[in-house]
Design an enzyme around this catalytic site. Structure first.
Site, PDB file in Angstrom:
ATOM      1  N   GLY A 137      -2.340   5.059  -3.191  1.00  0.00           N
ATOM      2  CA  GLY A 137      -2.980   3.799  -3.555  1.00  0.00           C
ATOM      3  C   GLY A 137      -3.034   3.564  -5.047  1.00  0.00           C
ATOM      4  O   GLY A 137      -3.900   2.836  -5.539  1.00  0.00           O
ATOM      5  N   THR A 195       1.714   1.075  -5.034  1.00  0.00           N
ATOM      6  CA  THR A 195       1.037  -0.106  -4.503  1.00  0.00           C
ATOM      7  C   THR A 195       1.159  -1.278  -5.459  1.00  0.00           C
ATOM      8  O   THR A 195       1.520  -2.399  -5.066  1.00  0.00           O
ATOM      9  CB  THR A 195      -0.446   0.198  -4.244  1.00  0.00           C
ATOM     10  N   SER A 205       0.856  -1.191   0.000  1.00  0.00           N
ATOM     11  CA  SER A 205       0.000   0.000   0.000  1.00  0.00           C
ATOM     12  C   SER A 205       0.886   1.234   0.000  1.00  0.00           C
ATOM     13  O   SER A 205       2.001   1.207   0.520  1.00  0.00           O
ATOM     14  CB  SER A 205      -0.927   0.025   1.223  1.00  0.00           C
ATOM     15  N   CYS A 206       0.381   2.303  -0.606  1.00  0.00           N
ATOM     16  CA  CYS A 206       1.093   3.575  -0.640  1.00  0.00           C
ATOM     17  C   CYS A 206       0.099   4.701  -0.376  1.00  0.00           C
ATOM     18  O   CYS A 206      -1.120   4.468  -0.391  1.00  0.00           O
ATOM     19  CB  CYS A 206       1.795   3.775  -1.984  1.00  0.00           C
ATOM     20  N   PRO A 207       0.556   5.924  -0.118  1.00  0.00           N
ATOM     21  CA  PRO A 207      -0.369   7.003   0.251  1.00  0.00           C
ATOM     22  C   PRO A 207      -1.474   7.264  -0.752  1.00  0.00           C
ATOM     23  O   PRO A 207      -2.610   7.503  -0.375  1.00  0.00           O
ATOM     24  CB  PRO A 207       0.556   8.213   0.392  1.00  0.00           C
TER      25      PRO A 207
END
Length: 504
Positions: A12, A16, A8-10
């Site tokens: 998305g 990700t 996951s990343c900020p």
């Protein structure tokens, strides 16, 4: 071995899925099985419990709090940021293998521990954890920014057609009740008002959503309601997004503290739905109105005054700094600071593309488009400096760059960061400074060249973008040639001829 992973990343979006693909490929190359659950902007498809039960270990490649982490309890795991998995998936996999090999073997005849026995604990620092909380809030906030900002911009653009003069003034002056009392389907003015009002309401959730989901990352569901209320109060008192960040942390930690209190058995059922939201909301309300709100409002007003005081040449250094930040880590924390600074300021622009906040947004978006466009240009004009796979990636970077997706340049930055990142930053600084210098403004928070009609002075905006792209591409080519022997060029040309002959 068998591994399950969560990425996951900020935002998305890019990191990700790039992390998921990198981990899966690293697993196949090493002869292991890696199944990844992507917790992105489009939601997630939870891993099959049977797959989790059969896994030897777990890989967390996440910048946000992993959802339902308790599913993986009792299994050896490694916990890294999402960019680590993108840049060094084999290394992350090797660390996971080492964690499994170092884990104590279950005693003979003992039944395996249940998958959901207890949450796995994180071994991350306080600074990393706070950044994850903040990035979770930003991740959930961005859809409100994109939807609201673009609808507001479209409303103003349509209003300029509906009203020959002073369209922005007219669209804000029409009362919202016109839409449910006297709406006319063929009236452009009413459609302009509808777009503007819908976007303004969506944009109004920006600070409450930021606050609520910071609190959610800290305390799970009990933090959402007080976080929303705290963010709404921060907006009411004029504390802005800085106030929303503060109320999110206050709501989250107060709710978490209450949730961990030992209470009589008869009260446990009402704690998460009555007691925790009630007490936390009261505490947040008191703190925001009386303690946090006033100084945050002063800081927010000071920041706005400083921005509004910048005119002409004074804006150029700001554009250069923002350009450097946008290209520093391609969607990472520094990039997000610049982007959130720009998007949250749009609320003060009131649809005026000439406002300083709109010019900040234009500089940020233009600079963020430079890295993938520069890579696309460099791979087109100097293909011999890149591998066949890189040349193919360069083709897709044209579209990614045009759409303001900076992450399109990540594969190149990951493979050669010392050469690529400075090259991108040079071009981003040029574009950011030039965009400010020519006075282009943008009241939409995203879209790339597809929102060109919403940009003031669009031709000069595109020229500034082209200039930065050319400078960055030239820097990439020069950097790639440093330390490169003539024999490498001959080898590349030989490989290209062989490949062409093979295709025939």
């Amino acid at each position: 071995m068998k591994f399950v992973a969560v990425s996951s990343c900020p935002t998305g979006i890019a990191h990700t899925y790039m992390a998921a693909e990198a981990l899966e490929q690293a697993g196949r190359a090493a002869g292991h099985e890696v199944v990844v659950e992507t917790q992105g902007a489009a939601g997630s498809q939870p891993l099959d419990p049977a797959v989790i039960a059969a896994a030897d270990g777990v890989i967390y490649a996440a910048d946000l709090e992993v959802q339902n982490r308790e599913r993986f309890a009792g299994k050896p795991f490694v916990d890294v940021g999402v960019k680590k998995a993108v840049h060094d998936a084999p290394g992350v996999l090797a660390a996971a293998i080492a964690a499994v090999e170092a884990a104590p073997a279950p005693s003979s005849g003992a039944a395996p521990a249940p998958v959901a026995a207890a949450p796995a604990t994180r071994t991350v620092g306080v600074g990393t954890r706070i950044r994850q909380y903040l990035m979770t809030g930003v991740s959930y906030m961005l859809p409100f920014v994109a939807a609201g900002g673009i609808l507001i911009a479209l409303g103003f653009m349509l209003s300029s057609v509906a009203w020959a003069e002073n369209g922005a003034i007219e669209v804000t002056a029409v009362p919202a009740e016109t839409l449910w009392t006297a709406f006319q389907w063929t009236n452009l003015e009413h459609w302009a008002v509808l777009l503007f009002q819908t976007g303004a309401l969506a944009f109004g959730f920006l600070v409450p959503a930021l606050s609520a989901y910071i609190a959610y990352a800290i305390a799970d569901r009990p933090g959402i309601a007080p976080g929303f209320v705290g963010g709404a109060i921060a907006g009411l008192v004029g504390a802005g997004f800085l106030g929303g960040i503060a109320t999110g942390f206050i709501a989250g930690f107060v709710a978490l503290w209450l949730a961990r209190r030992a209470v009589p058995k008869g009260f446990r059922g009402i704690m998460p739905v009555v007691v925790i939201p009630l007490v936390t909301t009261l505490v947040v309300g008191i703190a925001t109105f009386l303690v946090v709100g006033p100084p945050m409002k002063a800081i927010n007003d000071g920041l706005s005054s400083w921005l509004n005081g910048l005119t002409g040449g004074a804006l150029v250094p700001l554009g250069i700094i923002l350009g450097l930040m946008m290209c520093f880590d391609l969607g990472g924390p520094v990039n997000k600071v610049a982007y959130v600074f720009a998007t949250t300021g749009l609320a003060n622009a009131a649809g005026d593309a000439a406002a300083t906040e709109a010019r900040v947004m234009a500089a940020v978006m233009a600079a963020g488009m430079v890295p993938p466009l520069a890579i696309a240009l460099a791979t087109s004009v100097r293909g011999r400096l890149f591998t066949e796979a890189e040349r193919e990636s360069g083709k897709s970077a044209w579209l990614l760059g045009a759409s303001f997706i900076s992450e399109g340049a990540i594969p190149f930055a990951a493979a050669d960061p010392l050469r690529m990142l400075p090259s991108f930053m040079i071009g981003g600084a040029v574009t950011g400074g030039l965009t400010m210098a020519v006075g282009s403004g943008l009241v939409a928070p995203h879209g790339g060249i597809w929102v060109t009609p919403l940009i003031s002075v669009p031709l000069l905006f595109l020229l500034a973008l082209a200039a930065g792209t050319v400078v960055s591409a030239l820097a990439v080519v020069i950097a790639k040639n440093i330390g490169r022997s003539p024999q490498e060029d001959v080898l590349d040309e030989t490989e290209s001829v062989a490949a062409l002959a093979g295709s025939r």
